[in-house]
Structure formats: C-alpha cells, structure tokens
Design a protein around this motif. Structure first.
Motif, PDB file in Angstrom:
ATOM      1  N   GLN A 125       0.836  -1.212   0.130  1.00 47.68           N
ATOM      2  CA  GLN A 125      -0.008   0.055   0.033  1.00 47.68           C
ATOM      3  C   GLN A 125       0.702   1.413   0.107  1.00 47.68           C
ATOM      4  N   GLU A 126       2.104   1.370   0.809  1.00 47.04           N
ATOM      5  CA  GLU A 126       2.769   2.276   0.847  1.00 47.04           C
ATOM      6  C   GLU A 126       3.680   2.521  -0.517  1.00 47.04           C
ATOM      7  N   ALA A 127       3.735   1.352  -1.195  1.00 45.00           N
ATOM      8  CA  ALA A 127       4.404   1.462  -2.706  1.00 45.00           C
ATOM      9  C   ALA A 127       3.208   2.063  -3.741  1.00 45.00           C
ATOM     10  N   LEU A 128       2.194   1.621  -3.348  1.00 46.87           N
ATOM     11  CA  LEU A 128       1.191   2.325  -4.323  1.00 46.87           C
ATOM     12  C   LEU A 128       0.839   3.543  -4.156  1.00 46.87           C
ATOM     13  N   ALA A 129       0.908   4.300  -2.756  1.00 50.74           N
ATOM     14  CA  ALA A 129       0.829   5.430  -2.719  1.00 50.74           C
ATOM     15  C   ALA A 129       2.003   6.207  -2.890  1.00 50.74           C
ATOM     16  N   ASP A 130       3.098   5.852  -2.640  1.00 47.08           N
ATOM     17  CA  ASP A 130       4.501   6.455  -3.780  1.00 47.08           C
ATOM     18  C   ASP A 130       4.207   6.585  -5.133  1.00 47.08           C
ATOM     19  N   TYR A 131       3.771   5.350  -5.767  1.00 48.06           N
ATOM     20  CA  TYR A 131       3.452   5.393  -7.276  1.00 48.06           C
ATOM     21  C   TYR A 131       2.421   6.228  -7.483  1.00 48.06           C
ATOM     22  N   ARG A 132       1.422   6.494  -7.132  1.00 44.32           N
ATOM     23  CA  ARG A 132       0.367   7.595  -7.269  1.00 44.32           C
ATOM     24  C   ARG A 132       0.827   8.745  -7.428  1.00 44.32           C
ATOM     25  N   ARG A 133       1.819   9.300  -6.224  1.00 44.82           N
ATOM     26  CA  ARG A 133       2.202  10.635  -5.945  1.00 44.82           C
ATOM     27  C   ARG A 133       2.987  10.988  -7.282  1.00 44.82           C
ATOM     28  N   ALA A 134       3.902   9.767  -7.749  1.00 48.99           N
ATOM     29  CA  ALA A 134       4.670  10.169  -8.586  1.00 48.99           C
ATOM     30  C   ALA A 134       3.979  10.269  -9.899  1.00 48.99           C
ATOM     31  N   TYR A 135       2.866   9.565 -10.502  1.00 49.65           N
ATOM     32  CA  TYR A 135       2.181   9.896 -11.355  1.00 49.65           C
ATOM     33  C   TYR A 135       0.800  10.174 -11.358  1.00 49.65           C
ATOM     34  N   ALA A 136       0.725  11.165 -10.519  1.00 50.86           N
ATOM     35  CA  ALA A 136      -0.587  12.002  -9.988  1.00 50.86           C
ATOM     36  C   ALA A 136      -1.376  12.458 -11.394  1.00 50.86           C
ATOM     37  N   ASP A 137      -0.266  13.135 -12.446  1.00 53.60           N
ATOM     38  CA  ASP A 137      -0.997  13.686 -13.317  1.00 53.60           C
ATOM     39  C   ASP A 137      -0.983  12.781 -14.784  1.00 53.60           C
ATOM     40  N   ASP A 138      -0.910  11.301 -14.515  1.00 50.95           N
ATOM     41  CA  ASP A 138      -0.738  10.357 -15.574  1.00 50.95           C
ATOM     42  C   ASP A 138      -1.832   9.361 -15.565  1.00 50.95           C
ATOM     43  N   GLU A 139      -2.915   9.798 -16.165  1.00 50.24           N
ATOM     44  CA  GLU A 139      -4.286   8.810 -15.899  1.00 50.24           C
ATOM     45  C   GLU A 139      -3.884   7.185 -16.614  1.00 50.24           C
ATOM     46  N   ILE A 140      -3.064   7.419 -17.710  1.00 47.08           N
ATOM     47  CA  ILE A 140      -2.514   5.981 -17.947  1.00 47.08           C
ATOM     48  C   ILE A 140      -1.930   5.033 -17.011  1.00 47.08           C
ATOM     49  N   MET A 141      -0.899   5.478 -16.615  1.00 45.52           N
ATOM     50  CA  MET A 141      -0.015   4.852 -15.696  1.00 45.52           C
ATOM     51  C   MET A 141      -0.852   4.537 -14.388  1.00 45.52           C
ATOM     52  N   LEU A 142      -1.685   5.428 -13.899  1.00 43.83           N
ATOM     53  CA  LEU A 142      -2.346   5.077 -12.793  1.00 43.83           C
ATOM     54  C   LEU A 142      -3.463   3.873 -13.092  1.00 43.83           C
ATOM     55  N   SER A 143      -3.853   3.926 -14.230  1.00 44.89           N
ATOM     56  CA  SER A 143      -4.948   2.914 -14.676  1.00 44.89           C
ATOM     57  C   SER A 143      -4.278   1.481 -14.766  1.00 44.89           C
ATOM     58  N   VAL A 144      -3.055   1.375 -15.001  1.00 43.89           N
ATOM     59  CA  VAL A 144      -2.482  -0.045 -15.012  1.00 43.89           C
ATOM     60  C   VAL A 144      -1.667  -0.410 -13.920  1.00 43.89           C
ATOM     61  N   VAL A 145      -1.733   0.133 -12.639  1.00 50.61           N
ATOM     62  CA  VAL A 145      -1.086  -0.796 -11.724  1.00 50.61           C
ATOM     63  C   VAL A 145      -1.803  -0.565 -10.505  1.00 50.61           C
ATOM     64  N   GLU A 146      -1.982  -1.811  -9.746  1.00 49.42           N
ATOM     65  CA  GLU A 146      -2.607  -1.870  -8.498  1.00 49.42           C
ATOM     66  C   GLU A 146      -1.670  -2.319  -7.402  1.00 49.42           C
ATOM     67  N   ALA A 147      -2.162  -2.239  -6.056  1.00 51.46           N
ATOM     68  CA  ALA A 147      -1.154  -2.688  -5.267  1.00 51.46           C
ATOM     69  C   ALA A 147      -0.683  -4.019  -5.227  1.00 51.46           C
ATOM     70  N   ARG A 148      -1.387  -4.892  -5.463  1.00 51.65           N
ATOM     71  CA  ARG A 148      -1.040  -6.361  -5.791  1.00 51.65           C
ATOM     72  C   ARG A 148       0.194  -6.509  -6.989  1.00 51.65           C
ATOM     73  N   ASP A 149       0.358  -5.323  -7.729  1.00 49.45           N
ATOM     74  CA  ASP A 149       1.712  -5.589  -8.939  1.00 49.45           C
ATOM     75  C   ASP A 149       2.778  -4.949  -8.098  1.00 49.45           C
ATOM     76  N   LEU A 150       2.726  -4.395  -7.057  1.00 45.10           N
ATOM     77  CA  LEU A 150       4.136  -3.681  -6.339  1.00 45.10           C
ATOM     78  C   LEU A 150       4.266  -4.629  -5.136  1.00 45.10           C
ATOM     79  N   PRO A 151       5.428  -5.410  -5.269  1.00 43.38           N
ATOM     80  CA  PRO A 151       5.967  -6.219  -3.893  1.00 43.38           C
ATOM     81  C   PRO A 151       6.332  -5.334  -2.859  1.00 43.38           C
ATOM     82  N   GLU A 152       6.264  -5.996  -1.742  1.00 46.71           N
ATOM     83  CA  GLU A 152       6.897  -5.428  -0.349  1.00 46.71           C
ATOM     84  C   GLU A 152       8.301  -5.482  -0.486  1.00 46.71           C
ATOM     85  N   SER A 153       8.878  -4.470   0.126  1.00 49.10           N
ATOM     86  CA  SER A 153      10.248  -4.410  -0.224  1.00 49.10           C
ATOM     87  C   SER A 153      10.890  -3.639   1.105  1.00 49.10           C
TER      88      SER A 153
END
Length: 284
Positions: free
Chosen positions: A116-144
């Motif tokens: 969930q933290e990885a997804l939040a970071d991702y969404r901040r980085a791509y806040a203005d990019d609807e395409i990239m926001l639409s193709v990634v969910e929390a399950r796509d980002l592993p814990e690290s």
C-alpha cells in the motif's frame, strides 16, 4: 510485466513512462535501471547562441554523489524468481531480513515499504498520468526494504549478498543520481523507436524545444545533456563502465525558479513534438 505494461498503454512517451514505472517495483525489474535511462538517440546538433540567450550550458562537472540506494524486493505467491519457490515471504523471513540489513556495516539506513505504501508512492509520482495510474494496483507492487549505502564500492556486491537470502525475490542497488540537487525537471528527446509511430527528434523539433525553454520565465537554467554524458551518468549509477556504443537518451535538465512546479512543467514539455518524456527529477 514490463512488456505487459507496454502493451496496455499507447501514445507518445508511453513506453518511456512504463520503463520508468519499473523503478517503482513493477515486476521487480529494478535490477535493470538501464531500462529507465537508456534509449536510442541521434547525434545532437550544437545549440545555437541565438536560441539559448545564455540560459543553456553543458552539464556541470560535479559534484558526483557518494553512496548509493538499494531496494530488496520480497517474494510473493507465484513469483517467478527461483529463490522464492513460488511462495510469499513469511513474517519470520521478513523480520530476519530486517535485522540482517540493519546489522550490515555498508547500510546507512533502511525502512520497510508495504504494498500500500508502494502504491501511494507510485500514485504521487504519476498523479498527472491517468494511463499509468490505471495499469497498476497494490498487488502489482511487491513488499520491499529500501535504504541507502555508505559507499558506491558496495553497489556491485550488495545484490549478490542479499539475493540468496530466504524470502528475497530480487535486489537492486545503484548510485545516487548525478542530477539530484542540480535540476528540477528532465525533458527527454525522442530517439529511434522511443516515440510511437515516428523516428528521432528532428533538428527543427530540437530548435523548437530549445526556443520554448529559452522563452519560459520560470526556467532559470538549462543543461544540455548529450549521449556521452547520459551514458556516464548511467555508468555511475550502475557502478560499472558501459561500452561507448551503449545508446543513451539525450535531452535537457532544467532548473526552475519554483521547483514545486516541476511536475506541471514536465507535463507541458512532454506535449511538444520530438519530446518522449517530461519528468520531475527524483520522481518515477
């Protein structure tokens, strides 16, 4: 997953954005930051003094940063990595890895990043990019576990030490980026195959981009990065020398009067013909 993302998105710069998403953890492919930095580019014509008006210059000679960063990605169910054996990392393995990292003398600091933290970071980085926001969910980002290394000399050996550890899927380590602290935004020009349905940026497109940068009041300075310097930056990040023939992206690193406007500035520049990618430095 990187190929799947490329297939799901379209339009100018989509592949470049998808490659940048790799660094956010997609498919645990961060062992190849080269994907985010290398792209074919045609030789860059010299910027004319009439266009630059004193705003433009070659990259600064330094300083080159010390230390590095790392990401240790944890196994998930059905992960393709041999060390995972198809099973997610257990809580015990996660605790053991945390303790191991904190005890390593080459590690300066470390923190755990949930999906969930990885997804939040991702969404901040791509806040203005609807395409990239639409193709990634929390399950796509592993814990690290992410953190910093004290010395660049540890970059090459760090993944070798961590990848065999139970519960670890993959490890990435690379040097700090040369441009952090020197520029606020990056404008990458199209190279062969880098922009959908067209070739490299033309000389006319380059001049138009430079004229736009020269005329923008919010732009304080522009560093023109050719392929040789881009390749040197990438070599520094990877802590290994790349062949001179390695293709590398060309473009402009921009210092803004107001760094908080880097994201909107990058989005504006990305719309110009001949530009493959606009991004705020340090994002993605």
């Amino acid at each position: 997953m990187g190929d799947a993302v490329d297939a799901m998105v379209s339009g100018k710069g989509a592949r470049a954005r998808a490659r940048r998403a790799v660094l956010c953890g997609i498919a645990v492919a961060a062992v190849l930051p080269v994907n985010a930095q290398v792209a074919q580019a045609a030789p860059s014509p010299k910027v004319t003094q009439g266009v630059t008006g004193g705003k433009f210059s070659p990259p600064p000679k330094g300083p080159w940063p010390k230390g590095g960063t790392f990401s240790v990605f944890l196994c998930w169910d059905d992960a393709p990595w041999q060390n995972c054996h198809g099973r997610a990392a257990t809580a015990e393995q996660r605790r053991a890895l945390d303790a191991r990292l904190r005890a390593m003398p080459q590690v300066r600091n470390v923190r755990f990043v949930s999906r969930q933290e990885a997804l939040a970071d991702y969404r901040r980085a791509y806040a203005d990019d609807e395409i990239m926001l639409s193709v990634v969910e929390a399950r796509d980002l592993p814990e690290s576990f992410v953190g910093t290394l004290r010395d660049r000399a540890d970059i090459a050996s760090f993944p070798e030490a961590l990848n065999p550890v139970p519960g670890v899927a993959n490890t990435a380590a690379y040097g700090h980026h040369f441009w952090h602290g020197k520029a606020d935004a990056h404008v990458t020009l199209c190279g062969p195959g880098d922009c959908e349905g067209r070739g490299p940026a033309t000389a006319q497109e380059r001049r138009a981009v430079e004229a736009r940068l020269a005329g923008m009041a919010e732009v304080e300075h522009v560093y023109v990065e050719d392929a040789a310097h881009a390749r040197r930056v990438l070599s520094f990040m990877l802590a290994r020398r790349l062949p001179d023939a390695t293709p590398a992206s060309e473009g402009y690193y921009v210092r803004l009067a107001d760094p908080s406007g880097a994201r909107s500035f990058a989005a504006t520049m990305e719309k110009l013909p001949g530009v493959s990618l606009g991004e705020a430095v340090g994002e993605g």
